[in-house]
Design an enzyme around this catalytic site. Sequence first.
Site, PDB file in Angstrom:
ATOM      1  N   GLU A 132       0.839  -1.203   0.000  1.00 48.84           N
ATOM      2  CA  GLU A 132       0.000   0.000   0.000  1.00 48.84           C
ATOM      3  C   GLU A 132       0.869   1.246   0.000  1.00 48.84           C
ATOM      4  OE1 GLU A 132      -2.552   1.354  -0.563  1.00 48.84           O
ATOM      5  OE2 GLU A 132      -4.338   0.572   0.402  1.00 48.84           O
ATOM      6  N   ASP A 133       0.386   2.304  -0.612  1.00 50.84           N
ATOM      7  CA  ASP A 133       1.114   3.567  -0.525  1.00 50.84           C
ATOM      8  C   ASP A 133       0.914   4.224   0.834  1.00 50.84           C
ATOM      9  OD1 ASP A 133      -1.550   3.997  -1.113  1.00 50.84           O
ATOM     10  OD2 ASP A 133      -1.207   5.595  -2.548  1.00 50.84           O
ATOM     11  N   ASP A 149      -4.141   4.941   6.249  1.00 50.03           N
ATOM     12  CA  ASP A 149      -4.786   6.161   6.750  1.00 50.03           C
ATOM     13  C   ASP A 149      -5.788   5.767   7.840  1.00 50.03           C
ATOM     14  OD1 ASP A 149      -5.995   8.652   6.975  1.00 50.03           O
ATOM     15  OD2 ASP A 149      -6.349   8.936   4.869  1.00 50.03           O
ATOM     16  N   PHE A 181      -2.168  16.614   3.528  1.00 46.23           N
ATOM     17  CA  PHE A 181      -2.578  16.065   2.227  1.00 46.23           C
ATOM     18  C   PHE A 181      -1.327  15.859   1.380  1.00 46.23           C
ATOM     19  CE2 PHE A 181      -4.457  15.272  -1.745  1.00 46.23           C
ATOM     20  CZ  PHE A 181      -5.777  14.925  -1.518  1.00 46.23           C
ATOM     21  N   ARG A 223       0.685  11.752  -9.359  1.00 51.02           N
ATOM     22  CA  ARG A 223       1.178  10.418  -9.010  1.00 51.02           C
ATOM     23  C   ARG A 223       2.617  10.234  -9.492  1.00 51.02           C
ATOM     24  NH1 ARG A 223      -3.216   7.182  -7.279  1.00 51.02           N
ATOM     25  NH2 ARG A 223      -5.184   7.558  -8.328  1.00 51.02           N
TER      26      ARG A 223
HETATM   27  C1  PRP Z   1      -5.917   5.456  -0.773  1.00 51.08           C
HETATM   28  C2  PRP Z   1      -4.666   4.644  -0.518  1.00 51.08           C
HETATM   29  C3  PRP Z   1      -5.180   3.455   0.214  1.00 51.08           C
HETATM   30  C4  PRP Z   1      -6.346   4.004   0.990  1.00 51.08           C
HETATM   31  C5  PRP Z   1      -5.939   4.222   2.399  1.00 51.08           C
HETATM   32  O1  PRP Z   1      -6.522   4.989  -1.920  1.00 51.08           O
HETATM   33  O2  PRP Z   1      -4.047   4.281  -1.720  1.00 51.08           O
HETATM   34  O3  PRP Z   1      -5.626   2.439  -0.664  1.00 51.08           O
HETATM   35  O4  PRP Z   1      -6.727   5.239   0.381  1.00 51.08           O
HETATM   36  O5  PRP Z   1      -6.983   4.783   3.118  1.00 51.08           O
HETATM   37  P1  PRP Z   1      -7.647   4.120   4.386  1.00 51.08           P
HETATM   38  O6  PRP Z   1      -6.563   3.608   5.296  1.00 51.08           O
HETATM   39  O7  PRP Z   1      -8.380   5.296   4.998  1.00 51.08           O
HETATM   40  O8  PRP Z   1      -8.587   3.061   3.941  1.00 51.08           O
HETATM   41  P2  PRP Z   1      -7.500   5.827  -2.845  1.00 51.08           P
HETATM   42  O9  PRP Z   1      -8.912   5.454  -2.520  1.00 51.08           O
HETATM   43  O10 PRP Z   1      -7.157   7.283  -2.750  1.00 51.08           O
HETATM   44  O11 PRP Z   1      -7.187   5.240  -4.288  1.00 51.08           O
HETATM   45  P3  PRP Z   1      -5.861   5.330  -5.183  1.00 51.08           P
HETATM   46  O12 PRP Z   1      -4.831   4.395  -4.573  1.00 51.08           O
HETATM   47  O13 PRP Z   1      -6.307   4.888  -6.535  1.00 51.08           O
HETATM   48  O14 PRP Z   1      -5.382   6.765  -5.167  1.00 51.08           O
END
Ligand code: PRP
Length: 183
Positions: free
Chosen positions: A106-107, A110, A159, A172
């Site tokens: 995961e990136d 959160d 952010f 990205r």
């Molecule tokens: C982001 C990130 C994780 C998730 C984390 O994805 O890449 O998958 O949110 O958030 P959480 O811990 O609150 O669940 P996003 O929905 O922005 O999609 P993306 O990776 O395509 O940008």
Amino acid sequence: MTELKVLLSRDEIAKRVNELAAEITRDFAGEAVIFVGVLKGAAIFLADLSRAVKLDATFDFIGVSSYGNRPSPPQELKAGWDSTGEVKLTKDVDQSMQGKNIVLVEDILDTGLTLTYLKKLLEAHQPRRLKIAALLDKPSRRKMPIQGDYVGFQIPDEFVVGYGLDYAERYRNLADICIIPRE
Ligand code: PRP
């Protein structure tokens, strides 16, 4: 043009990614692993992490989206957003995970809703071992009690964009991880 402030430079990121890769190499020594990237944000981290790992490795990708009304970009920037907590699978893995070593990539960790959902989903496949690699961690935002096994950086509730992370799908491809000021 939005003014971006560098939070983590490409050199800091590269150094930490190599450290995480060394930990993974050590933990899975002599075994094969499947890196499962969560689309789309994890793509760049997966590419760098996996190339620094000295193991027999394959890739897979999983896609998720959250229910709830994501605010339009200016509001999202100011307040972030909290989904209802329900996560929808938009792309499942392509291969069997049973008996395999999985590193879920995961990136950002959160609220923890996404990874809690994905961990449960992948555990149902009965992998041999399942570990979580998250480049960024915002512990102050956590709603679910989940932690990464390989965490790059703990960051404040700002952010952030770049190195896979987006704002309305942009940024990205930035090499650094940057803060978009909320004001
Ligand atoms: C982001 C990130 C994780 C998730 C984390 O994805 O890449 O998958 O949110 O958030 P959480 O811990 O609150 O669940 P996003 O929905 O922005 O999609 P993306 O990776 O395509 O940008």
